[in-house]
Design a protein around this motif. Sequence first.
Motif, PDB file in Angstrom:
ATOM      1  N   ALA A   1      35.086   3.234  59.325  1.00 50.77           N
ATOM      2  CA  ALA A   1      34.055   2.711  60.229  1.00 50.77           C
ATOM      3  C   ALA A   1      33.153   1.707  59.509  1.00 50.77           C
ATOM      4  O   ALA A   1      32.787   0.674  60.066  1.00 50.77           O
ATOM      5  CB  ALA A   1      33.230   3.861  60.794  1.00 50.77           C
ATOM      6  N   VAL A   2      32.804   2.046  58.262  1.00 51.73           N
ATOM      7  CA  VAL A   2      31.970   1.122  57.489  1.00 51.73           C
ATOM      8  C   VAL A   2      32.716  -0.180  57.218  1.00 51.73           C
ATOM      9  O   VAL A   2      32.146  -1.279  57.305  1.00 51.73           O
ATOM     10  CB  VAL A   2      31.526   1.772  56.164  1.00 51.73           C
ATOM     11  CG1 VAL A   2      30.753   0.763  55.307  1.00 51.73           C
ATOM     12  CG2 VAL A   2      30.666   2.999  56.421  1.00 51.73           C
TER      13      VAL A   2
ATOM     14  N   THR B   1      30.392  -7.540  61.334  1.00 50.21           N
ATOM     15  CA  THR B   1      29.003  -8.008  61.400  1.00 50.21           C
ATOM     16  C   THR B   1      28.679  -9.142  60.453  1.00 50.21           C
ATOM     17  O   THR B   1      27.600  -9.735  60.548  1.00 50.21           O
ATOM     18  CB  THR B   1      28.030  -6.854  61.107  1.00 50.21           C
ATOM     19  OG1 THR B   1      28.255  -6.383  59.773  1.00 50.21           O
ATOM     20  CG2 THR B   1      28.207  -5.720  62.094  1.00 50.21           C
ATOM     21  N   GLY B   2      29.556  -9.398  59.510  1.00 50.18           N
ATOM     22  CA  GLY B   2      29.291 -10.509  58.614  1.00 50.18           C
ATOM     23  C   GLY B   2      28.688 -10.100  57.306  1.00 50.18           C
ATOM     24  O   GLY B   2      28.357 -10.958  56.494  1.00 50.18           O
TER      25      GLY B   2
ATOM     26  N   GLY C   1      26.862  11.175  52.086  1.00 47.60           N
ATOM     27  CA  GLY C   1      28.292  11.267  51.850  1.00 47.60           C
ATOM     28  C   GLY C   1      28.907   9.919  51.516  1.00 47.60           C
ATOM     29  O   GLY C   1      28.232   8.886  51.474  1.00 47.60           O
ATOM     30  N   PRO C   2      30.229   9.896  51.270  1.00 52.72           N
ATOM     31  CA  PRO C   2      30.912   8.669  50.839  1.00 52.72           C
ATOM     32  C   PRO C   2      30.740   7.494  51.798  1.00 52.72           C
ATOM     33  O   PRO C   2      30.574   6.357  51.356  1.00 52.72           O
ATOM     34  CB  PRO C   2      32.386   9.100  50.751  1.00 52.72           C
ATOM     35  CG  PRO C   2      32.338  10.568  50.538  1.00 52.72           C
ATOM     36  CD  PRO C   2      31.150  11.059  51.304  1.00 52.72           C
ATOM     37  N   ALA C   3      30.803   7.749  53.096  1.00 53.39           N
ATOM     38  CA  ALA C   3      30.697   6.650  54.051  1.00 53.39           C
ATOM     39  C   ALA C   3      29.305   6.025  54.001  1.00 53.39           C
ATOM     40  O   ALA C   3      29.171   4.792  54.029  1.00 53.39           O
ATOM     41  CB  ALA C   3      31.005   7.138  55.465  1.00 53.39           C
TER      42      ALA C   3
ATOM     43  N   GLU D   1      27.651   1.720  66.954  1.00 56.06           N
ATOM     44  CA  GLU D   1      28.838   2.541  66.699  1.00 56.06           C
ATOM     45  C   GLU D   1      28.806   3.105  65.283  1.00 56.06           C
ATOM     46  O   GLU D   1      29.103   4.281  65.061  1.00 56.06           O
ATOM     47  CB  GLU D   1      30.099   1.707  66.907  1.00 56.06           C
ATOM     48  CG  GLU D   1      31.381   2.479  66.629  1.00 56.06           C
ATOM     49  CD  GLU D   1      32.616   1.614  66.758  1.00 56.06           C
ATOM     50  OE1 GLU D   1      33.719   2.114  66.488  1.00 56.06           O
ATOM     51  OE2 GLU D   1      32.481   0.420  67.118  1.00 56.06           O
ATOM     52  N   LEU D   2      28.440   2.277  64.312  1.00 52.48           N
ATOM     53  CA  LEU D   2      28.412   2.739  62.932  1.00 52.48           C
ATOM     54  C   LEU D   2      27.340   3.807  62.729  1.00 52.48           C
ATOM     55  O   LEU D   2      27.586   4.833  62.078  1.00 52.48           O
ATOM     56  CB  LEU D   2      28.148   1.572  61.991  1.00 52.48           C
ATOM     57  CG  LEU D   2      28.028   1.957  60.516  1.00 52.48           C
ATOM     58  CD1 LEU D   2      29.327   2.563  59.995  1.00 52.48           C
ATOM     59  CD2 LEU D   2      27.628   0.757  59.668  1.00 52.48           C
ATOM     60  N   VAL D   3      26.160   3.601  63.277  1.00 59.00           N
ATOM     61  CA  VAL D   3      25.076   4.572  63.111  1.00 59.00           C
ATOM     62  C   VAL D   3      25.464   5.914  63.714  1.00 59.00           C
ATOM     63  O   VAL D   3      25.168   6.975  63.146  1.00 59.00           O
ATOM     64  CB  VAL D   3      23.770   4.040  63.738  1.00 59.00           C
ATOM     65  CG1 VAL D   3      22.705   5.128  63.798  1.00 59.00           C
ATOM     66  CG2 VAL D   3      23.251   2.845  62.947  1.00 59.00           C
ATOM     67  N   GLU D   4      26.149   5.892  64.826  1.00 61.31           N
ATOM     68  CA  GLU D   4      26.584   7.147  65.439  1.00 61.31           C
ATOM     69  C   GLU D   4      27.566   7.892  64.542  1.00 61.31           C
ATOM     70  O   GLU D   4      27.514   9.125  64.417  1.00 61.31           O
ATOM     71  CB  GLU D   4      27.217   6.863  66.798  1.00 61.31           C
ATOM     72  CG  GLU D   4      26.203   6.423  67.854  1.00 61.31           C
ATOM     73  CD  GLU D   4      26.861   5.980  69.148  1.00 61.31           C
ATOM     74  OE1 GLU D   4      28.110   5.887  69.172  1.00 61.31           O
ATOM     75  OE2 GLU D   4      26.133   5.713  70.126  1.00 61.31           O
ATOM     76  N   VAL D   5      28.458   7.147  63.897  1.00 62.26           N
ATOM     77  CA  VAL D   5      29.407   7.784  62.975  1.00 62.26           C
ATOM     78  C   VAL D   5      28.681   8.347  61.755  1.00 62.26           C
ATOM     79  O   VAL D   5      28.925   9.486  61.335  1.00 62.26           O
ATOM     80  CB  VAL D   5      30.484   6.764  62.534  1.00 62.26           C
ATOM     81  CG1 VAL D   5      31.352   7.351  61.417  1.00 62.26           C
ATOM     82  CG2 VAL D   5      31.353   6.364  63.712  1.00 62.26           C
TER      83      VAL D   5
END
Length: 259
Positions: free
Chosen positions: A11-12, A19-20, A49-51, A37-41
């Motif tokens: 996701a990241v 996003t650039g 954590g790693p992400a 979407e990323l913040v929700e993940v």
Amino acid sequence: MAYDDREGLRAVARWSDLTGADGGELTTADRRAADQELVEVLAVRGFEGPAYERFEAALAAYALARLPGMIRTGAVSVRIAGAGPPVRPTTTELDAMSRDAAILDDLTDMTVARALVLFRRRAMIGGEWRPGGGASLTTYFIGACKLMFRAEMSGYRAALARDSRSSPSTPEQFAGVADGTPEGDPASTVVANQQVREELDRLEEPARTMVAMTLDGHSQRKIADRLGTSERAVEGVLRRWRRKAQRRRSDGGDEHDQR
């Protein structure tokens, strides 16, 4: 279903590509959707954590590529209600940064490091960043950097002021024997010179030369030029030496001087 760190990392990566932060362009609406979407993940793991670490690395890279230019132009300065005028580097400070890249590097590194902590606590965990708020994640993070730069720049100036006040200009001041003794007293000068010689004997090069040149009245810039190093390096050596010398005087001398 258990959270999969691999999915978070993917996701990241998608977010960075879209996003650039690592390239690419998006419309405002698409960028906002990608951020959300990323913040929700990331929220599933409590923004750790790693992400999340990978996300922080992307934010840091984004800011580190932009902050030096913002500092040079003054674009990094912001006005904070109740905190006085914006903190902008002076021409003298900018000249020092140009001569010694380590100063600018330290300021940007520490600014970003502190901004990451603030961003996670307030924007992510505290929920202050919102998709409809108008700022993308990267723009919001740059705002956090601007806030932290003010603190870092103020701290840098305070450190320079302390070092300037504590920098000795005579052997008596350098050896710390001027307290309570009239300036220029012959006995004081003899003792001071002896203590300075003893302190210099303890040092190795290039610290010995830096201290000796300081006693001779040379500026840190001239010392740095003579030794082929940076003013920041000279400043650090002198500061560490003064602290050690002060501790030895407080203890009555080192182990070799004890009777």
